[in-house]
Design an enzyme around this catalytic site. Structure first.
Site, PDB file in Angstrom:
ATOM      1  N   HIS A  40       0.904  -1.335   0.171  1.00 36.37           N
ATOM      2  CA  HIS A  40      -0.036   0.051   0.090  1.00 36.37           C
ATOM      3  C   HIS A  40       0.933   1.332  -0.007  1.00 36.37           C
ATOM      4  CE1 HIS A  40      -2.801   2.883   2.226  1.00 36.37           C
ATOM      5  NE2 HIS A  40      -3.463   2.435   1.192  1.00 36.37           N
ATOM      6  N   HIS A  82      -0.752  10.988  -1.934  1.00 35.09           N
ATOM      7  CA  HIS A  82      -2.048  10.701  -1.161  1.00 35.09           C
ATOM      8  C   HIS A  82      -3.021  11.863  -0.715  1.00 35.09           C
ATOM      9  CE1 HIS A  82      -4.929   9.492   2.083  1.00 35.09           C
ATOM     10  NE2 HIS A  82      -5.001   8.219   1.050  1.00 35.09           N
TER      11      HIS A  82
HETATM   12  O1  G3P Z   1      -5.952   0.782  -1.790  1.00 30.24           O
HETATM   13  C1  G3P Z   1      -6.797   1.123  -0.674  1.00 30.24           C
HETATM   14  C2  G3P Z   1      -6.883   2.186   0.170  1.00 30.24           C
HETATM   15  O2  G3P Z   1      -5.448   2.900  -0.305  1.00 30.24           O
HETATM   16  C3  G3P Z   1      -7.519   3.182   0.189  1.00 30.24           C
HETATM   17  O3  G3P Z   1      -7.281   4.256   1.000  1.00 30.24           O
HETATM   18  O4  G3P Z   1      -6.727   6.343   1.690  1.00 30.24           O
HETATM   19  O5  G3P Z   1      -5.268   4.679   1.831  1.00 30.24           O
HETATM   20  O6  G3P Z   1      -6.185   5.688  -0.299  1.00 30.24           O
HETATM   21  P1  G3P Z   1      -6.370   5.290   1.109  1.00 30.24           P
HETATM   22 CA    CA Z   2      -4.894   4.675  -1.981  1.00 31.84          CA
END
Ligand code: G3P
Ligand code: CA
Length: 290
Positions: A40, A82
């Site tokens: 992630h 992000h």
């Molecule tokens: O891929 C799942 C996740 O990235 C969704 O939440 O806020 O980390 O982009 P966020």
């Molecule tokens: Ca994400």
């Protein structure tokens, strides 16, 4: 623990959809029968999120799938970050003190390229940059990785779906071989629907948890339902699995964001197809602890 007894059959059915270009076969569980592990924002527990260093780290740890977040600069360049603000993950407040609230959309690509996106995480990563999506795609390619690309905050960037698809095409990521290594996701169902309409061969994912009664609508444009792990149950996952996605395979589930072994084990027991994690090594160890 065999997360998916029928994974091989499901994958074969998915890939076998006649004349379609090959969408991501990893949208179903891997042939090992275990959930696919996705790093992630890269291996973001161990390197600054969404930087080239974070996907290098994922590769070094032996992971092929990485996730990122794509937004747009004032002058129309796609960048990987992000938050909608540059403040948390760069030194923008020092470099541009008069520009609060430091929104990505208010800075040019050249301005963003001056920022340090590594020092906030650790001095060891001083000088890391916010990558453009072009730079990022080239590093994914160089590292032989696979990408779960999130279109982040699409409501702020009208047309970002077209621009993303165009960039992917320009970078050579929309041929048959690359389509098997790429999933595009968003929290916006409209955005996912738009991506599917623009390039039907692309594997897509919706971030969230639609009610079971509406899964048939989602199955027209998305191959995966990617919910927060805390929001789901084994029953929900099996309800998703009863649906057939736009490429003729069964709808899959990648759950996020799981960073500890106990939760990874529990979520794998729901028979999810993928687990999205900041600590891919921890999740891998949990999934192999059988
Ligand atoms: O891929 C799942 C996740 O990235 C969704 O939440 O806020 O980390 O982009 P966020
Ligand atoms: Ca994400």
């Amino acid at each position: 623990m065999h997360v998916h007894a029928c994974a091989v059959a499901a994958t074969a059915a998915f890939v076998g959809t006649a004349a379609l270009p090959s969408p991501s076969s990893d949208a179903r569980a891997g042939e090992s029968g275990r959930a696919t592990v996705v790093a992630h924002r890269g291996a973001s527990a161990y390197a600054p999120e969404n930087t080239l260093a974070s996907i290098d780290k994922a590769a070094k740890l032996g992971f092929t799938w990485v996730e990122n977040d794509v937004q747009r600069t004032r002058d129309g360049r796609l960048v990987v970050i992000h938050d909608d603000s540059l403040a948390r993950t760069t030194n923008v407040e020092q470099v541009f003190p008069g520009r609060a609230p430091w929104k990505v959309k208010d800075f040019t690509a050249a301005e963003i390229a001056r920022l340090d996106a590594g020092s906030w995480y650790s001095p060891a990563y001083a000088g890391a940059r916010v990558p453009t999506l072009e730079q990022y795609m080239r590093r994914v390619e160089h590292n032989h990785e696979k990408l779960l690309l999130e279109i982040k905050n699409p409501e702020l960037y009208p047309g970002i779906e077209q621009e993303t698809v165009k960039l992917l095409a320009n970078e050579g990521w929309l041929d048959r071989q690359h389509l098997g290594r790429l999933i595009v996701q968003s929290f916006s169902a409209d955005s996912v629907r738009t991506v599917h309409a623009l390039k039907p061969a692309l594997t897509t994912a919706f971030l969230g948890k639609p009610p079971v009664t509406r899964l048939n609508e989602y199955a027209r444009f998305t191959d995966l339902i990617n919910p927060s792990y805390g929001s789901i149950s084994a029953d929900y996952v099996s309800a998703v699995h009863t649906h057939t996605g736009p490429h003729g395979g069964r709808l899959g589930v990648f759950a996020w964001t799981v960073d500890d072994a106990v939760t990874a084990w529990k979520v794998a027991g729901y028979r999810v197809d993928g687990i999205i994690t900041n600590k891919p090594d921890v999740v891998r160890a949990a999934l192999h602890a059988d």
